[in-house]
Design an enzyme around this catalytic site. Structure first.
Site, PDB file in Angstrom:
ATOM      1  N   ARG A   1       0.795  -1.222  -0.091  1.00  0.00           N
ATOM      2  CA  ARG A   1      -0.047  -0.005   0.122  1.00  0.00           C
ATOM      3  C   ARG A   1       1.015   1.101  -0.038  1.00  0.00           C
ATOM      4  O   ARG A   1       1.895   1.244   0.727  1.00  0.00           O
ATOM      5  CB  ARG A   1      -0.932   0.146   1.324  1.00  0.00           C
ATOM      6  CG  ARG A   1      -1.799  -1.275   1.476  1.00  0.00           C
ATOM      7  CD  ARG A   1      -2.566  -0.931   2.641  1.00  0.00           C
ATOM      8  NE  ARG A   1      -3.135  -2.333   3.015  1.00  0.00           N
ATOM      9  CZ  ARG A   1      -3.911  -2.753   3.924  1.00  0.00           C
ATOM     10  NH1 ARG A   1      -4.160  -1.655   5.089  1.00  0.00           N
ATOM     11  NH2 ARG A   1      -4.442  -3.702   4.286  1.00  0.00           N
TER      12      ARG A   1
ATOM     13  N   ASP B   1       0.164   5.223   0.882  1.00  0.00           N
ATOM     14  CA  ASP B   1      -0.538   6.166   1.547  1.00  0.00           C
ATOM     15  C   ASP B   1      -1.125   7.304   0.757  1.00  0.00           C
ATOM     16  O   ASP B   1      -0.703   7.811  -0.292  1.00  0.00           O
ATOM     17  CB  ASP B   1       0.045   6.951   2.722  1.00  0.00           C
ATOM     18  CG  ASP B   1       0.042   5.899   3.898  1.00  0.00           C
ATOM     19  OD1 ASP B   1      -0.791   4.926   4.037  1.00  0.00           O
ATOM     20  OD2 ASP B   1       0.825   6.367   5.006  1.00  0.00           O
TER      21      ASP B   1
ATOM     22  N   ARG C   1       7.997   7.441   6.615  1.00  0.00           N
ATOM     23  CA  ARG C   1       7.746   9.194   6.923  1.00  0.00           C
ATOM     24  C   ARG C   1       7.957   9.225   8.321  1.00  0.00           C
ATOM     25  O   ARG C   1       8.578  10.419   8.647  1.00  0.00           O
ATOM     26  CB  ARG C   1       6.210   9.333   6.537  1.00  0.00           C
ATOM     27  CG  ARG C   1       6.021   9.511   5.018  1.00  0.00           C
ATOM     28  CD  ARG C   1       4.659   9.322   4.636  1.00  0.00           C
ATOM     29  NE  ARG C   1       3.671  10.561   5.214  1.00  0.00           N
ATOM     30  CZ  ARG C   1       2.572  10.421   5.356  1.00  0.00           C
ATOM     31  NH1 ARG C   1       1.812   9.629   4.852  1.00  0.00           N
ATOM     32  NH2 ARG C   1       1.999  11.412   5.716  1.00  0.00           N
TER      33      ARG C   1
END
Lengths: 245, 245
Positions: free
Chosen positions: B51, B53, B198
């Site tokens: 995935r 974001d 992140r």
């Protein structure tokens, strides 16, 4: 009155061009005047170095404005940075002679037109370049560009209707530079008619694709008929790079 | 059934991330499945390498799908190029072993986080980088990054709630590279927890700004408490660069 000269960078994608218009507030001049007027409490008129069309970008656009405001350059810069939309940045500001005029005093301007020559569009550059996956003959394009250098009547290279205004301009240089997947067509001249850079690029691209012979560019220049030149290249590939005073 | 592997580039700005969702059709997986299903007349399931974001970009995302479609690779590529939105491009497609699975077979992934260190935001890169005009201490950032290399429990570097799933991952390399006005933080590892890259970047930026000592990074790793690590760096600076199989 103090006279400030500004160097401005903008992403023209969502704007209807530089010049203020009654019908829309989506113009660069309009945004700048609104923020400066709010800042100073005066009715600020921003004088630009020229019009850029809807969708055209600028790396270093020059404009000036007069004000009674006594703020420091840094304070003005900071205010503009905070209150302008994120796609317009005033990169520097300097106090200049009261007579400086961003349009009248222009000596020459440099535009760059960016072409992505990769097989596929680049999703991150799609708003800042024209995508042409077909091969381009750069040697022929450079030959064709040579005919445009110098002082000529560019009536055939503008979408302006003929009038009694002069359509004579001087082009100092056209550089066609390969830059990885990109082709940059850099045009420097003393001034440009409406759509002139984009029609020059459109014409050189016809030469690059072999649809027009490089020797025909000179003929088009002499014949002064818009329909003989190439099509208008997309706005999103065009950047005002620098203004010389 | 034929199994196709695709390399995809996308501008994640307007999407709610990779994974299909019932609430919105603004997902990369959703867009790809819609176009492939229309193309084949089948109910295509696209398996992604992981995935990403909301707002995160990809230079070379890998996905695969099974189909009975007998079209040539070029024909499929052309169809996708024509019918996908302009911010998603399938750059290549290849027929692979029926067992190839874009997620299960991942050996490692490389992400890059782009930081614009110029005084002013760049209007053309504003959606593709995080703007940090303050000076950053790269030597300290590189020291801090060293503590993260290797196999560790990254519980403190994810926003995932603790569960019985393993939070042990291996980071092979973190390269902090100066690139003109930009700073690229490249992270390669065998897998990443939710928000992990992140949070690593957010933590290293705290080190770069002098708010955190480089030696504290190892402590944060050992303590496994999310609130001790740095803040989540903005999504728009993150790109999935490459997936190794």
């Amino acid at each position: 009155m103090r006279n400030f000269k500004m160097t401005i960078s903008y992403d023209g994608s969502r704007y209807k061009g530089w010049q203020k218009q009654k019908e829309t507030d989506l113009t660069i001049q309009g945004k700048l005047e609104a923020v400066l007027s709010k800042m100073t409490g005066e009715d600020i008129l921003v004088v630009g170095c020229g019009r850029t069309d809807s969708g055209v970008h600028a790396e270093n656009y020059i404009a000036n404005f007069h004000t009674k405001c006594t703020w420091s350059n840094d304070a003005i810069l900071y205010y503009l940075y905070e209150f302008l939309p994120e796609d317009i940045v005033v990169k520097s500001i300097e106090l200049v002679n009261e007579r400086f005029h961003a349009r009248y005093n222009v000596k020459s301007k440099t535009y760059v037109y960016k072409i992505n020559t990769n097989k596929y569009r680049n999703v991150f550059e799609r708003k800042y370049s024209y995508h042409i996956p077909e091969p381009l003959d750069l040697i022929e394009m450079r030959k064709g560009a040579q005919s445009l250098i110098g002082t000529h009547d560019f009536q055939g290279f503008t979408n302006m209707k003929p009038s009694n205004k002069s359509t004579v301009r001087t082009i100092h240089a056209i550089n066609i530079v390969e830059n990885g997947d990109y082709l940059d067509i850099e045009v420097n001249g003393d001034g440009f008619l409406w759509n002139m850079v984009r029609i020059i690029v459109g014409t050189l691209l016809e030469v690059g694709r072999g649809k027009l012979n490089s020797s025909e560019v000179e003929k088009i220049l002499q014949e002064k008929k818009r329909w003989e030149a190439g099509p208008l290249a997309q706005a999103k590939g065009l950047f005002l790079r620098e203004v010389q005073y």
